[in-house]
Design an enzyme around this catalytic site. Structure first.
Site, PDB file in Angstrom:
ATOM      1  N   LYS A 133       0.833  -1.212   0.000  1.00  0.00           N
ATOM      2  CA  LYS A 133       0.000   0.000   0.000  1.00  0.00           C
ATOM      3  C   LYS A 133       0.863   1.256   0.000  1.00  0.00           C
ATOM      4  O   LYS A 133       0.496   2.257  -0.612  1.00  0.00           O
ATOM      5  CB  LYS A 133      -0.961   0.001   1.190  1.00  0.00           C
ATOM      6  CG  LYS A 133      -2.094  -0.997   1.014  1.00  0.00           C
ATOM      7  CD  LYS A 133      -3.328  -0.604   1.808  1.00  0.00           C
ATOM      8  CE  LYS A 133      -4.456  -1.583   1.523  1.00  0.00           C
ATOM      9  NZ  LYS A 133      -5.552  -1.479   2.467  1.00  0.00           N
ATOM     10  N   LYS A 146      -3.368 -11.324  -6.927  1.00  0.00           N
ATOM     11  CA  LYS A 146      -4.709 -11.595  -6.372  1.00  0.00           C
ATOM     12  C   LYS A 146      -5.756 -10.652  -6.989  1.00  0.00           C
ATOM     13  O   LYS A 146      -5.429  -9.532  -7.382  1.00  0.00           O
ATOM     14  CB  LYS A 146      -4.707 -11.503  -4.840  1.00  0.00           C
ATOM     15  CG  LYS A 146      -4.751 -10.118  -4.297  1.00  0.00           C
ATOM     16  CD  LYS A 146      -5.175 -10.077  -2.821  1.00  0.00           C
ATOM     17  CE  LYS A 146      -5.275  -8.621  -2.405  1.00  0.00           C
ATOM     18  NZ  LYS A 146      -5.772  -8.337  -1.096  1.00  0.00           N
ATOM     19  N   LYS A 191      -9.929  -5.213  -5.248  1.00  0.00           N
ATOM     20  CA  LYS A 191     -10.873  -4.125  -5.450  1.00  0.00           C
ATOM     21  C   LYS A 191     -10.213  -2.943  -6.140  1.00  0.00           C
ATOM     22  O   LYS A 191     -10.851  -2.179  -6.821  1.00  0.00           O
ATOM     23  CB  LYS A 191     -11.351  -3.597  -4.078  1.00  0.00           C
ATOM     24  CG  LYS A 191     -12.235  -4.522  -3.330  1.00  0.00           C
ATOM     25  CD  LYS A 191     -12.672  -3.881  -2.012  1.00  0.00           C
ATOM     26  CE  LYS A 191     -11.828  -4.353  -0.860  1.00  0.00           C
ATOM     27  NZ  LYS A 191     -12.470  -4.325   0.441  1.00  0.00           N
TER      28      LYS A 191
HETATM   29  P1  TYM Z   1     -10.431  -6.629   2.788  1.00  0.00           P
HETATM   30  O1  TYM Z   1     -11.539  -5.653   2.922  1.00  0.00           O
HETATM   31  O2  TYM Z   1      -9.289  -6.270   1.887  1.00  0.00           O
HETATM   32  O3  TYM Z   1     -10.987  -8.021   2.317  1.00  0.00           O
HETATM   33  C1  TYM Z   1     -12.099  -8.626   2.955  1.00  0.00           C
HETATM   34  C2  TYM Z   1     -11.911 -10.128   2.977  1.00  0.00           C
HETATM   35  O4  TYM Z   1     -11.795 -10.638   1.650  1.00  0.00           O
HETATM   36  C3  TYM Z   1     -10.643 -11.471   1.540  1.00  0.00           C
HETATM   37  N1  TYM Z   1     -10.102 -11.329   0.176  1.00  0.00           N
HETATM   38  C4  TYM Z   1      -9.872 -12.351  -0.657  1.00  0.00           C
HETATM   39  N2  TYM Z   1     -10.059 -13.685  -0.499  1.00  0.00           N
HETATM   40  C5  TYM Z   1      -9.762 -14.483  -1.555  1.00  0.00           C
HETATM   41  N3  TYM Z   1      -9.284 -14.019  -2.740  1.00  0.00           N
HETATM   42  C6  TYM Z   1      -9.084 -12.686  -2.942  1.00  0.00           C
HETATM   43  N4  TYM Z   1      -8.637 -12.250  -4.098  1.00  0.00           N
HETATM   44  C7  TYM Z   1      -9.388 -11.799  -1.861  1.00  0.00           C
HETATM   45  N5  TYM Z   1      -9.318 -10.448  -1.710  1.00  0.00           N
HETATM   46  C8  TYM Z   1      -9.754 -10.183  -0.451  1.00  0.00           C
HETATM   47  C9  TYM Z   1      -9.679 -10.915   2.588  1.00  0.00           C
HETATM   48  O5  TYM Z   1      -8.726 -11.873   2.978  1.00  0.00           O
HETATM   49  C10 TYM Z   1     -10.626 -10.559   3.714  1.00  0.00           C
HETATM   50  O6  TYM Z   1     -10.904 -11.706   4.499  1.00  0.00           O
HETATM   51  N6  TYM Z   1      -7.816  -5.838   6.953  1.00  0.00           N
HETATM   52  C11 TYM Z   1      -8.966  -6.525   6.405  1.00  0.00           C
HETATM   53  C12 TYM Z   1     -10.277  -6.152   7.083  1.00  0.00           C
HETATM   54  C13 TYM Z   1     -10.266  -6.318   8.550  1.00  0.00           C
HETATM   55  C14 TYM Z   1     -10.409  -7.538   9.260  1.00  0.00           C
HETATM   56  C15 TYM Z   1     -10.353  -7.192  10.633  1.00  0.00           C
HETATM   57  C16 TYM Z   1     -10.579  -8.864   8.847  1.00  0.00           C
HETATM   58  C17 TYM Z   1     -10.140  -5.324   9.479  1.00  0.00           C
HETATM   59  N7  TYM Z   1     -10.188  -5.852  10.714  1.00  0.00           N
HETATM   60  C18 TYM Z   1     -10.453  -8.183  11.602  1.00  0.00           C
HETATM   61  C19 TYM Z   1     -10.677  -9.834   9.846  1.00  0.00           C
HETATM   62  C20 TYM Z   1     -10.616  -9.497  11.198  1.00  0.00           C
HETATM   63  C21 TYM Z   1      -9.099  -6.169   4.952  1.00  0.00           C
HETATM   64  O7  TYM Z   1      -8.634  -5.145   4.511  1.00  0.00           O
HETATM   65  O8  TYM Z   1      -9.873  -7.025   4.223  1.00  0.00           O
END
Ligand code: TYM
Length: 334
Positions: A115, A197, A200
Site C-alpha cells: 500500500k 490476487k 478491489k
Molecule cells: P479486505 O476488505 O481487503 O478483504 C475482505 C476479505 O476478503 C478477503 N479477500 C480475498 N479472499 C480471496 N481471494 C481474494 N482475491 C481476496 N481479496 C480479499 C480478505 O482476505 C478478507 O478476508 N484488513 C482486512 C479487514 C479487517 C479484518 C479485521 C478482517 C479489518 N479488521 C479483523 C478480519 C478481522 C481487509 O482489509 O480485508
C-alpha cells in the site's frame, strides 16, 4: 465464549467495489460458520481512511456493504453486523495494543509495503499501524476464530503475537484467535494476471468480477480471462489462469477441483470459461436481487444498525474495561 458458543469476528473494508475474491474468500465462509459461532461482522470504516476517501462515497459504500452482509444470508438478528466507527472501543484498544507492538513487526507487513508503494504520496501513520487496529477488532470480542482470505494471514499471526505478549505480562486477558481459511477460494486471482490476487483496487476492470456486475459483464470477463497455450484442463501451478478458473468454479458449485478436472476431461478452455461464468452468475444473481430489495428498506436497516452497535458496544466495553484495569488506568468513580 458467549452463551456457551465460541466467538467469531471478521470484517471487510468499505473501499472500492467488492469482488468475487471477497465473496469466495470470506463472506461465503462467514455464512457457513454463522450457525456454529456467536458472530461479529464489522464494516471496518476506521480502516478505510488509511487511504484518502470521498466522505459521501465512503458513507454510501459502508451502508451498501452492511446491506450486502445481510443480503448474502447473514441474519442480523443472530449475527452482530455493525459499523466499526460506532464502537469507540476499537480505537481505544488499538492505542493500548500499539504500545505492545514493535515497529519492526509492523515494518515486516507485506500489505503495508504494497500500500505504501501504491500511495507513495500518503504514507500516513494509520497505514503503518493498521494491523494493530485489526488486532484490536479481533481481541475486543475475545474471538476464537477469524475467517479470512490468505492475504490476511500475516495480520492474523501478528494479532496472535500481540495477544500472547499481553497475556504473558498480565495473565489470561485475551483469547488467542485462530484463522479460518477455506479449502477453495482463499486466494482468487486476477482474471487478467493470474499471478496477482483479484483486488478491489485493480485499475483494469476486466481483472475482477465485481459482486454487482450484471450477468453479461460476468460472462464477458470470464470468456476473456487470461489462460495459457497448453490446451488441457489441469489443476496445477504451471497453469495459474486455468487453476484460478477451476478454483472459482469449485467454490461456486461446491465441487472439488479434482471433480471439476474430471468433468472437463477432453474438453477445451472454450467450454470451461462459459461454465465458470454461469456458475458465478448463479451465485451472484440471488445476492444482487436481495441486495436491491433490502436497500429500499431504510427503517429496517436503521434499526439493525442501532441495535447491533449497542450489542457490539456492550461486549467491546467489557474487554476494554478489563484491559484498562490490567494496564493500570484509574478506576472510574460511579
Ligand atoms: P479486505 O476488505 O481487503 O478483504 C475482505 C476479505 O476478503 C478477503 N479477500 C480475498 N479472499 C480471496 N481471494 C481474494 N482475491 C481476496 N481479496 C480479499 C480478505 O482476505 C478478507 O478476508 N484488513 C482486512 C479487514 C479487517 C479484518 C479485521 C478482517 C479489518 N479488521 C479483523 C478480519 C478481522 C481487509 O482489509 O480485508
Amino acid at each position: 465464549m458467549i452463551d456457551g458458543k465460541k466467538v467469531l469476528f471478521s470484517g471487510m473494508q468499505a473501499t472500492g467495489n467488492l469482488t468475487l475474491g471477497n465473496y469466495l474468500g470470506a463472506l461465503k465462509n462467514w455464512i457457513t460458520l454463522s450457525d456454529e459461532y456467536e458472530c461479529f461482522y464489522s464494516v471496518v470504516d476506521l480502516h478505510s481512511i488509511t487511504v484518502r476517501q470521498d466522505p459521501q462515497e465512503l458513507r454510501k459504500r459502508a451502508r451498501a456493504l452492511l446491506t450486502l452482509y445481510i443480503a448474502a444470508g447473514l441474519d442480523p438478528k443472530k449475527n452482530c453486523i455493525y459499523y466499526q466507527s460506532h464502537v469507540s472501543a476499537h480505537a481505544e484498544l488499538s492505542w493500548i495494543l500499539g504500545c505492545f507492538t514493535y515497529m519492526g513487526e509492523l515494518n515486516r507487513m507485506t500489505q503495508f509495503k504494497d500500500k505504501a508503494a501504491k500511495h507513495a504520496d500518503n504514507i500516513n501513520a494509520g497505514l503503518f499501524t493498521y494491523p494493530v487496529l485489526m488486532a484490536a477488532d479481533i481481541l475486543l470480542y475475545q474471538a476464537d476464530v477469524v475467517p479470512v482470505g490468505i492475504d490476511q494471514m500475516q495480520h492474523l499471526e501478528l494479532t496472535r503475537n500481540i495477544a500472547e505478549r499481553f497475556n504473558n505480562i498480565y495473565g489470561d486477558v485475551f483469547t488467542v484467535p485462530e484463522a479460518y481459511v477455506g479449502k477453495v477460494g482463499s486466494k482468487i486471482m486476477s482474471l487478467q494476471d493470474p499471478t496477482k490476487k483479484m483486488s478491489k483496487s485493480d485499475e483494469n476492470p476486466n481483472a475482477s468480477i465485481y459482486l454487482m456486475d450484471d450477468p453479461d459483464t460476468i460472462m464477458r470477463k470470464c470468456k476473456r480471462a487470461v489462460t495459457d497455450s497448453e490446451g488441457i484442463i489441469c489443476y496445477r501451478d504451471e497453469q495459474p489462469g486455468i487453476k484460478n478458473l477451476i478454483d472459482i468454479y469449485s467454490a461456486c458449485t461446491g465441487k472439488t477441483p479434482q471433480d471439476v478436472v474430471a468433468e472437463f476431461e477432453g474438453k477445451g478452455y472454450g467450454e470451461l470459461k462459459p461454465a465458470v461464468g454461469e456458475a458465478v452468475i448463479s451465485v451472484l444473481k440471488p445476492l444482487q436481487d436481495e441486495f436491491a430489495r433490502l436497500s429500499k428498506d431504510k427503517a429496517y436497516l436503521d434499526s439493525i444498525i442501532k441495535e447491533n452497535a449497542e450489542k457490539a458496544g456492550y461486549y467491546a466495553q467489557k474487554t476494554l474495561r478489563k484491559v484498562q484495569r490490567k494496564v493500570g488506568f484509574p478506576d472510574r468513580i460511579r
